[in-house]
Design a protein around this motif. Structure first.
Motif, short mmCIF file in Angstrom:
data_model
loop_
_atom_site.label_atom_id
_atom_site.label_comp_id
_atom_site.label_asym_id
_atom_site.label_seq_id
_atom_site.Cartn_x
_atom_site.Cartn_y
_atom_site.Cartn_z
N UNK A 72 -96.53 44.21 15.45
CA UNK A 72 -96.13 42.79 15.47
C UNK A 72 -94.43 42.50 15.44
N UNK A 73 -94.03 41.63 16.09
CA UNK A 73 -92.80 40.86 15.80
C UNK A 73 -92.63 39.96 14.71
N UNK A 107 -94.77 35.18 13.24
CA UNK A 107 -95.27 36.44 13.68
C UNK A 107 -95.87 36.28 15.23
N UNK A 108 -95.40 37.24 15.94
CA UNK A 108 -95.77 37.38 17.35
C UNK A 108 -96.54 38.61 17.67
N UNK A 109 -98.00 38.72 18.21
CA UNK A 109 -98.56 40.10 18.26
C UNK A 109 -98.32 40.57 19.53
N UNK A 112 -100.29 38.48 22.65
CA UNK A 112 -99.87 36.81 22.73
C UNK A 112 -98.49 36.66 22.50
N UNK A 113 -98.07 35.49 23.06
CA UNK A 113 -96.71 35.09 22.97
C UNK A 113 -96.79 33.71 21.99
N UNK A 114 -97.80 33.53 21.52
CA UNK A 114 -97.98 32.40 20.55
C UNK A 114 -97.67 32.93 19.26
N UNK A 115 -96.74 32.12 18.57
CA UNK A 115 -96.18 32.24 17.21
C UNK A 115 -97.12 32.04 16.05
N UNK A 136 -103.49 32.14 9.75
CA UNK A 136 -104.45 32.21 10.50
C UNK A 136 -104.70 33.51 11.14
N UNK A 137 -105.79 34.16 11.15
CA UNK A 137 -106.16 35.50 11.75
C UNK A 137 -106.41 35.24 13.04
#
Length: 359
Positions: A72-73, A107-109, A112-115, A136-137
């Motif tokens: 992740x970022x 965190x960005x996985x 997904x581009x959702x943070x 939230x997982x």
């Protein structure tokens, strides 16, 4: 020292030579049976070489597809780094210098581009490791698999995954260049100043933003967490290409498991003398030892009879000239081990045996 932050591989030189030789032979005349047999041998070797390249490329693609979703970022207020999903409960392991003094992160996985929001569980600068947890997982979050550090060998092909320069889900490749390195981070530019033992050295590119990501073998196992790259003082402390270091998986697992279970590190496994100290210089202004400033009551140095004002010059067989050299010497030892401390007191050299404590 902070971390210095695709197409499949092309055929190697041996394949190029084979193809060149075939082209040359095709333009030559000759009817001897021995030459004909040589041609067929070379022709048979080409598909074997191409097949080997295809197999290696398939291995790269398989590992990337399997592991990259677990990298992740991590965005702090002013810093950006990477992290590795440690379990399906949303715990993410990264470097302590990535989290810094912050307590919440974006965190960005990879999928997904959702943070997502994550909060700090615990930071352990002594080993430059930290754990954050997603509030939230997301569905389908996949944990990485950590490898066995004892099985890491020089020459193994490895991939470094992370977000160098903010380029999320980037992959570089190289080999394990060395194992068992003891490396001290700089304390400037966000570094923790930690001295870390048993690090994995790699030629895979490690750039700013790769910190906290994954160093992965071709079995798809994380063998280390990239933390820093070497710098070249002769080039103005710019990154030395192809010399990066990763914290070994065994250390990552030990520290992370303790943080998740206890909320902190309860067993560091790091040897200590139990002193506060400073580097001293000689008449030529050269580092010449470590002066004891304070002795922890009941600690290893206290039990051995060391006192404030003593200047440590050797630990075991290692010369001690600076605090960094003392930290690096201690990093090679374990709590409970016995060693000798050579020091000067009132101009006279002395030596005592000491049973090392724990940091």
């Amino acid at each position: 020292m902070d971390a210095r932050r695709s197409r499949g591989p092309r055929p190697g030189p041996s394949v190029v030579v084979l193809l060149s030789c075939l082209g040359l032979l095709a333009g030559c005349s000759g009817s001897s049976s021995s030459r004909g047999r040589g041609d067929s041998t070379r022709q048979a070797a080409v598909p074997e070489a191409v097949g080997a390249v295809d197999d290696l490329e398939d291995g790269y693609l398989r590992v990337i597809k399997d592991v990259l979703p677990s990298v992740v970022q991590i965005q702090a207020r002013n810093d950006l780094g990477s992290g590795v999903v440690y379990d399906e409960q949303g715990h993410i392991v990264t470097n302590a210098h990535v989290v810094g003094d912050e307590r919440t992160f974006r965190v960005t996985t990879a999928n997904s581009e959702d943070q997502l929001t994550a909060r700090l569980v615990f930071s352990y600068p002594e080993q430059d490791l930290a754990v954050v947890k997603l509030e939230r997982v997301p569905q389908g979050l996949k944990a990485a698999t950590l490898g066995d550090s004892s099985k890491v060998e020089v020459g193994q092909i490895v991939l470094a995954m992370g977000s160098p320069l903010g380029l999320a889900s980037s992959v570089t490749q190289g080999i394990v260049s060395a194992t068992g390195r003891t490396v001290t981070e700089g304390s400037g530019n966000g570094g923790t100043g930690a001295t870390i033992a048993d690090m994995v050295q790699t030629s895979a590119a490690i750039n700013p933003g790769n910190s906290g990501g994954a160093l992965v073998n071709l079995d798809g196992r994380v063998i280390g967490i990239p933390a820093l790259a070497a710098t070249d003082p002769g080039l103005g402390d710019s990154a030395a290409p192809g010399i990066g270091f990763a914290i070994p998986a065994s250390t990552v697992k030990s520290v992370t498991d303790q943080i998740i279970e206890n909320g902190r590190v309860t067993d560091s496994g790091r040897a200590a003398l139990g002193i506060t100290a400073r580097t001293v210089v000689n008449d030529d202004y050269q580092a010449a030892g470590v002066a004891v400033v304070e002795v922890l009551a009941g600690g290893a140095a206290d039990k051995a009879g060391l006192e404030p004002g003593d200047v440590i010059t050797r630990l075991g067989d290692e010369d001690i000239t600076t605090l960094t050299s003392l930290s690096e010497a201690l990093a090679a030892d374990k709590p409970g081990e016995r060693t000798t401390v050579t020091f000067t007191r009132d101009g006279r050299e002395k030596k005592v045996e000491v049973t090392l404590g724990e940091q």
